[in-house]
Design a protein around this motif. Structure first.
Motif, mmCIF file in Angstrom:
data_model
loop_
_atom_site.group_PDB
_atom_site.id
_atom_site.type_symbol
_atom_site.label_atom_id
_atom_site.label_comp_id
_atom_site.label_asym_id
_atom_site.label_seq_id
_atom_site.Cartn_x
_atom_site.Cartn_y
_atom_site.Cartn_z
ATOM 1 N N SER A 139 -8.612 1.873 5.139
ATOM 2 C CA SER A 139 -8.893 1.086 3.731
ATOM 3 C C SER A 139 -9.673 0.008 4.149
ATOM 4 C CB SER A 139 -7.819 1.038 3.169
ATOM 5 O OG SER A 139 -6.680 0.249 3.920
ATOM 6 N N VAL A 140 -9.581 -0.653 5.279
ATOM 7 C CA VAL A 140 -10.326 -2.085 5.404
ATOM 8 C C VAL A 140 -11.687 -1.739 5.647
ATOM 9 C CG1 VAL A 140 -7.946 -2.870 6.556
ATOM 10 C CG2 VAL A 140 -9.885 -1.865 8.145
ATOM 11 N N ARG A 141 -12.124 -0.727 5.597
ATOM 12 C CA ARG A 141 -13.601 -0.605 5.692
ATOM 13 C C ARG A 141 -14.274 -1.084 4.376
ATOM 14 N NH1 ARG A 141 -15.609 5.205 7.536
ATOM 15 N NH2 ARG A 141 -17.575 3.911 7.617
ATOM 16 N N ARG A 142 -13.457 -1.065 3.537
ATOM 17 C CA ARG A 142 -14.084 -1.426 2.173
ATOM 18 C C ARG A 142 -14.504 -3.021 2.195
ATOM 19 N NH1 ARG A 142 -12.128 1.600 -2.197
ATOM 20 N NH2 ARG A 142 -13.409 0.233 -3.366
ATOM 21 N N PHE A 143 -14.191 -3.707 3.240
ATOM 22 C CA PHE A 143 -14.213 -5.237 3.193
ATOM 23 C C PHE A 143 -15.408 -5.131 4.417
ATOM 24 C CE2 PHE A 143 -9.893 -4.361 2.142
ATOM 25 C CZ PHE A 143 -9.809 -5.203 0.925
ATOM 26 N N VAL B 273 -2.214 -4.776 6.723
ATOM 27 C CA VAL B 273 -2.102 -3.454 7.562
ATOM 28 C C VAL B 273 -0.873 -3.510 8.335
ATOM 29 C CG1 VAL B 273 -3.277 -2.133 9.248
ATOM 30 C CG2 VAL B 273 -4.490 -3.115 7.617
ATOM 31 N N TYR B 274 -0.516 -4.469 8.861
ATOM 32 C CA TYR B 274 0.676 -4.566 9.842
ATOM 33 C C TYR B 274 2.079 -4.356 9.318
ATOM 34 C CZ TYR B 274 -2.949 -6.253 13.375
ATOM 35 O OH TYR B 274 -3.905 -6.609 14.252
ATOM 36 N N LYS B 275 1.928 -5.162 8.076
ATOM 37 C CA LYS B 275 3.224 -5.429 7.156
ATOM 38 C C LYS B 275 3.659 -3.881 6.505
ATOM 39 C CE LYS B 275 4.143 -8.963 4.531
ATOM 40 N NZ LYS B 275 3.879 -9.924 3.746
ATOM 41 N N PHE C 219 -9.754 -12.232 8.068
ATOM 42 C CA PHE C 219 -9.463 -11.198 9.089
ATOM 43 C C PHE C 219 -7.957 -11.147 9.326
ATOM 44 C CE2 PHE C 219 -8.545 -10.503 13.614
ATOM 45 C CZ PHE C 219 -8.428 -9.207 13.717
ATOM 46 N N ALA C 220 -7.481 -12.289 9.414
ATOM 47 C CA ALA C 220 -5.770 -12.601 9.561
ATOM 48 C C ALA C 220 -5.151 -12.145 8.475
ATOM 49 C CB ALA C 220 -5.657 -14.162 9.618
ATOM 50 N N ALA C 221 -5.704 -12.072 7.254
ATOM 51 C CA ALA C 221 -4.996 -11.606 6.005
ATOM 52 C C ALA C 221 -5.069 -10.358 5.794
ATOM 53 C CB ALA C 221 -5.675 -12.074 4.658
ATOM 54 N N LEU C 222 -6.136 -9.494 6.193
ATOM 55 C CA LEU C 222 -6.188 -8.128 6.281
ATOM 56 C C LEU C 222 -5.262 -7.473 7.341
ATOM 57 C CD1 LEU C 222 -10.019 -7.163 5.895
ATOM 58 C CD2 LEU C 222 -7.854 -6.546 4.334
ATOM 59 N N LEU D 275 0.760 -1.171 -0.017
ATOM 60 C CA LEU D 275 -0.053 0.080 -0.153
ATOM 61 C C LEU D 275 0.902 1.295 0.209
ATOM 62 C CD1 LEU D 275 -2.719 -0.954 2.658
ATOM 63 C CD2 LEU D 275 -2.791 -1.121 0.219
ATOM 64 N N PHE D 276 2.256 1.148 0.040
ATOM 65 C CA PHE D 276 3.001 2.400 0.134
ATOM 66 C C PHE D 276 4.403 2.214 -0.919
ATOM 67 C CE2 PHE D 276 1.417 2.013 4.326
ATOM 68 C CZ PHE D 276 1.209 3.394 4.605
#
Length: 419
Positions: free
Chosen positions: A268-272, A216-218, A209-212, A134-135
């Motif tokens: 951005s995770v609000r899209r899921f 985000v963390y990575k 959820f684990a994938a999302l 994402l960056f």
């Protein structure tokens, strides 16, 4: 013992038994090739070599898939059970029994194959989410210009993030129809809310959820590593504004850009949108009294309270705060330097300082490159304006004094002539 345990135990026993039978079949085939007489029972067993694939097929199921196909595994057990008790190869009904077994096994293998195809498709989507950047750094500009100006850099980052999240969201929305197909294969319905698939829905939602969370963390950890790295990430300009040395954009705006990038990543995770409990149907937005926007059931809140997320956000805030403190100190040194230079004091007093000012181009400070050219150019222009202004004042003052002296001399000369 639960149905899952029964089905998985059946698959494990069948696989181990098949490994033993496969050894017997291999030995029988080689002995027959060497010319030895093989008993009829051994030849009949060797003819069933292809049926051993069922054991491997059942063993390839994971626990959620085994529970999902529990009814089908139990039905297969019922069909195969007579061969394990009262039937043998000489029984009169062995032909019908083999035909029934072949049909049941073929049906099971086809069903497992379809389940695995759908599971593989969903696994690819999950891996794509986990590996998303994402960056992603924007490409160099014309002539290899890099890094980019701050606004341009964060605009490119935001555009890429929105594009990637849009693609991932569409892939996520397509999981529901995939599970509806699975429902049709397993229970012959297509409601998206089958009680039989409830554990499977929960399993997949946890996986997503684990994938999302990993995404985000990575990405935040990647952002942190980039801010702590040696290479400049973006460029700001140092400028002279109303005799004050500042940055463009201002320091407050730089802080806003840096922290906004973190916030947008989490938002951005609000899209899921999460599924309704026990289904694969997305929750509809809920209108809450006192809120302008409807409430969306997403994974955002669950991710935000995770210790790993809180830790990386804390480190990001500390890194950004330390940078801004260093930036203010650096600007203060320039303000002190310019307090005299802007009045032209360096002209004629310290030529070395003048040369340094003319040669200053850029300064890398942590993860930001500060372009000094706009500042030094403005300082030189301002100093030259001071020199010109002071020269004019001195010229006017000296001219008035000279004219006054001339008038005095002329007066003296006239009085001397009268004498």
């Amino acid at each position: 013992m639960t149905l899952t345990m029964k089905a998985s135990t059946f698959a494990l026993i069948a696989l181990r038994l098949w490994n033993y039978i496969q050894q017997v079949i291999t030995e029988a085939k080689y002995l027959e090739q060497l010319g030895f007489q093989i008993p009829e029972l051994g030849r009949n067993v060797a003819l069933q070599e292809d049926n051993g694939l069922l054991s491997e097929t059942l063993a390839s199921l994971n626990a959620p898939e085994t529970e999902l196909l529990g009814d089908h595994v139990r039905e297969l057990q019922r069909v195969l059970k007579p061969g394990a008790k009262r039937l043998n190869w000489s029984s009169s009904g062995i032909g019908d029994y083999i035909a029934q077994c072949d049909l049941a096994i073929t049906k099971m293998e086809s069903l497992v194959d379809q389940i695995h195809k759908n599971a593989h498709d969903m696994e690819l989507r999950l891996k794509l989410v986990e590996q998303t950047d994402l960056f992603r750094a924007p490409p160099p500009g014309p002539g290899g210009c890099y890094p980019k100006q701050s606004y341009e850099y964060f605009d490119c980052i935001g555009t890429n993030r929105n594009s990637v999240i849009g693609i991932l969201a569409r892939k996520y929305h397509a999981i529901g129809p995939l599970l509806t197909k699975v429902e049709g294969l397993v229970v012959n319905t297509n409601t998206g809310r089958s009680p039989r698939l409830k554990p499977y829905y929960l399993y997949l939602e946890k996986r997503f959820f684990a994938a999302l969370s990993t995404m985000v963390y990575k990405n935040l950890e990647l952002y942190l590593a980039r801010l702590r790295g040696d290479a400049p990430v973006f460029v700001v300009n140092a400028v002279l504004s109303a005799a004050e040395v500042v940055t463009s954009p201002p320091v407050k705006e730089i802080y806003k850009l840096l922290t906004q990038s973190v916030r947008k990543t989490v938002e951005s995770v609000r899209r899921f949108v999460r599924w309704m409990y026990g289904t694969c149907i997305e929750c509809a937005p809920q209108h809450v009294e006192g809120r302008d926007e409807p409430y969306v059931f997403s994974f955002q809140k669950d991710i935000q309270v995770h210790p790993r997320f809180l830790d990386v956000v804390s480190q990001l805030n500390m890194t950004i705060t330390q940078f801004l403190g260093g930036l203010n100190k650096y600007l203060t040194r320039w303000r002190n330097k310019c307090s005299g230079d802007c009045r032209g004091n360096y002209f004629g007093e310290d030529r070395r300082e003048e040369v340094e000012l003319r040669e200053a181009q850029a300064q890398d400070l942590d993860f930001v490159r500060i372009q000094l050219k706009p500042l030094t150019t403005k300082i030189q222009e301002t100093a030259q304006a001071w020199v010109t202004s002071l020269g004019k004042l001195l010229n006017d003052s000296a001219r008035d004094a000279l004219f006054g002296l001339r008038n005095q001399l002329q007066g003296l000369m006239r009085r001397q002539a009268l004498l």
